[in-house]
Design a protein around this motif. Structure first.
Motif, PDB file in Angstrom:
ATOM      1  N   VAL A   4       0.966  -1.100  -0.153  1.00  0.00           N
ATOM      2  CA  VAL A   4      -0.037  -0.005   0.057  1.00  0.00           C
ATOM      3  C   VAL A   4       1.054   1.242  -0.014  1.00  0.00           C
ATOM      4  O   VAL A   4       1.940   1.189   0.524  1.00  0.00           O
ATOM      5  CB  VAL A   4      -1.097   0.149   1.403  1.00  0.00           C
ATOM      6  N   ILE A   6       1.026   5.418   0.683  1.00  0.00           N
ATOM      7  CA  ILE A   6      -0.084   6.550   1.039  1.00  0.00           C
ATOM      8  C   ILE A   6       0.629   7.849   1.018  1.00  0.00           C
ATOM      9  O   ILE A   6       1.953   7.666   1.030  1.00  0.00           O
ATOM     10  CB  ILE A   6      -0.521   6.418   2.561  1.00  0.00           C
ATOM     11  N   GLY A  20      -4.977   5.139  -1.952  1.00  0.00           N
ATOM     12  CA  GLY A  20      -4.827   4.185  -3.131  1.00  0.00           C
ATOM     13  C   GLY A  20      -5.252   4.794  -4.101  1.00  0.00           C
ATOM     14  O   GLY A  20      -5.758   5.896  -4.564  1.00  0.00           O
ATOM     15  N   ASP A  21      -5.045   3.947  -5.311  1.00  0.00           N
ATOM     16  CA  ASP A  21      -5.785   4.278  -6.653  1.00  0.00           C
ATOM     17  C   ASP A  21      -6.612   3.422  -6.733  1.00  0.00           C
ATOM     18  O   ASP A  21      -7.360   2.858  -6.076  1.00  0.00           O
ATOM     19  CB  ASP A  21      -4.338   4.246  -7.552  1.00  0.00           C
ATOM     20  N   SER A  24      -6.804  -0.092  -5.905  1.00  0.00           N
ATOM     21  CA  SER A  24      -6.752  -0.689  -4.533  1.00  0.00           C
ATOM     22  C   SER A  24      -7.697  -1.565  -4.136  1.00  0.00           C
ATOM     23  O   SER A  24      -8.935  -1.604  -4.614  1.00  0.00           O
ATOM     24  CB  SER A  24      -6.596   0.773  -3.730  1.00  0.00           C
ATOM     25  N   ASP A  25      -7.408  -2.327  -3.049  1.00  0.00           N
ATOM     26  CA  ASP A  25      -8.245  -3.206  -2.426  1.00  0.00           C
ATOM     27  C   ASP A  25      -9.361  -2.608  -2.020  1.00  0.00           C
ATOM     28  O   ASP A  25      -9.387  -1.770  -0.988  1.00  0.00           O
ATOM     29  CB  ASP A  25      -7.553  -4.014  -1.338  1.00  0.00           C
ATOM     30  N   MET A  29      -9.763  -0.115   1.390  1.00  0.00           N
ATOM     31  CA  MET A  29     -10.238   1.252   1.309  1.00  0.00           C
ATOM     32  C   MET A  29     -11.650   1.718   2.138  1.00  0.00           C
ATOM     33  O   MET A  29     -11.778   2.767   2.868  1.00  0.00           O
ATOM     34  CB  MET A  29     -10.541   1.549  -0.222  1.00  0.00           C
ATOM     35  N   LYS A  36     -13.448   7.657  -3.154  1.00  0.00           N
ATOM     36  CA  LYS A  36     -12.666   7.519  -4.471  1.00  0.00           C
ATOM     37  C   LYS A  36     -13.231   8.815  -5.375  1.00  0.00           C
ATOM     38  O   LYS A  36     -14.338   9.360  -5.247  1.00  0.00           O
ATOM     39  CB  LYS A  36     -13.323   6.335  -5.315  1.00  0.00           C
ATOM     40  N   GLU A  46      -8.292   8.298  -7.545  1.00  0.00           N
ATOM     41  CA  GLU A  46      -7.378   8.202  -6.207  1.00  0.00           C
ATOM     42  C   GLU A  46      -8.509   7.981  -5.043  1.00  0.00           C
ATOM     43  O   GLU A  46      -9.775   8.462  -5.091  1.00  0.00           O
ATOM     44  CB  GLU A  46      -6.505   9.385  -5.989  1.00  0.00           C
ATOM     45  N   TYR A  47      -7.919   7.219  -4.070  1.00  0.00           N
ATOM     46  CA  TYR A  47      -8.924   7.280  -2.766  1.00  0.00           C
ATOM     47  C   TYR A  47      -8.132   8.206  -1.751  1.00  0.00           C
ATOM     48  O   TYR A  47      -7.089   8.246  -1.508  1.00  0.00           O
ATOM     49  CB  TYR A  47      -8.684   5.712  -2.221  1.00  0.00           C
ATOM     50  N   CYS A  80       5.565   3.798   1.991  1.00  0.00           N
ATOM     51  CA  CYS A  80       5.253   2.439   1.375  1.00  0.00           C
ATOM     52  C   CYS A  80       4.968   1.252   2.541  1.00  0.00           C
ATOM     53  O   CYS A  80       6.042   1.157   3.291  1.00  0.00           O
ATOM     54  CB  CYS A  80       6.459   1.917   0.484  1.00  0.00           C
TER      55      CYS A  80
END
Length: 86
Positions: A4, A6, A20-21, A24-25, A29, A36, A46-47, A80
């Motif tokens: 992940v 951020i 996330g993009d 992403s899971d 999210m 989103k 993006e989230y 990361c």
């Protein structure tokens, strides 16, 4: 997904935080309370959450993620995280 990313802008250390993009899971999210969004002119989503990165990192640690690296890129801070798969 074991990784992940951020990030946040240096001048916005109190939030919002990009978590996330579009790939992403969705379960993670949802756990983070992320929404989103697609910025005008971008062809990707993006989230984001309104919380500061520290609170996001705390939440991710509770579900098994660990910080692997952190860096500053221009005016952006990026973390990361990785979760061991069993």
């Amino acid at each position: 997904m074991p990784y992940v990313l951020i990030s946040t802008q240096i001048r916005l250390e109190t939030g919002p935080t990009m978590v996330g993009d579009e790939y992403s899971d969705p379960t993670i999210m949802s756990y983070l309370g992320a929404r989103k969004t697609t910025m005008l002119g971008n062809n990707f989503s993006e989230y984001h959450v309104d919380e500061p990165p520290r609170l996001v990192l705390d939440k991710l640690e509770k579900i098994g993620y660990r910080v692997v690296s952190m860096t500053g890129v221009g005016q952006t801070l990026v973390w990361c995280l990785h979760k061991e798969t069993m």
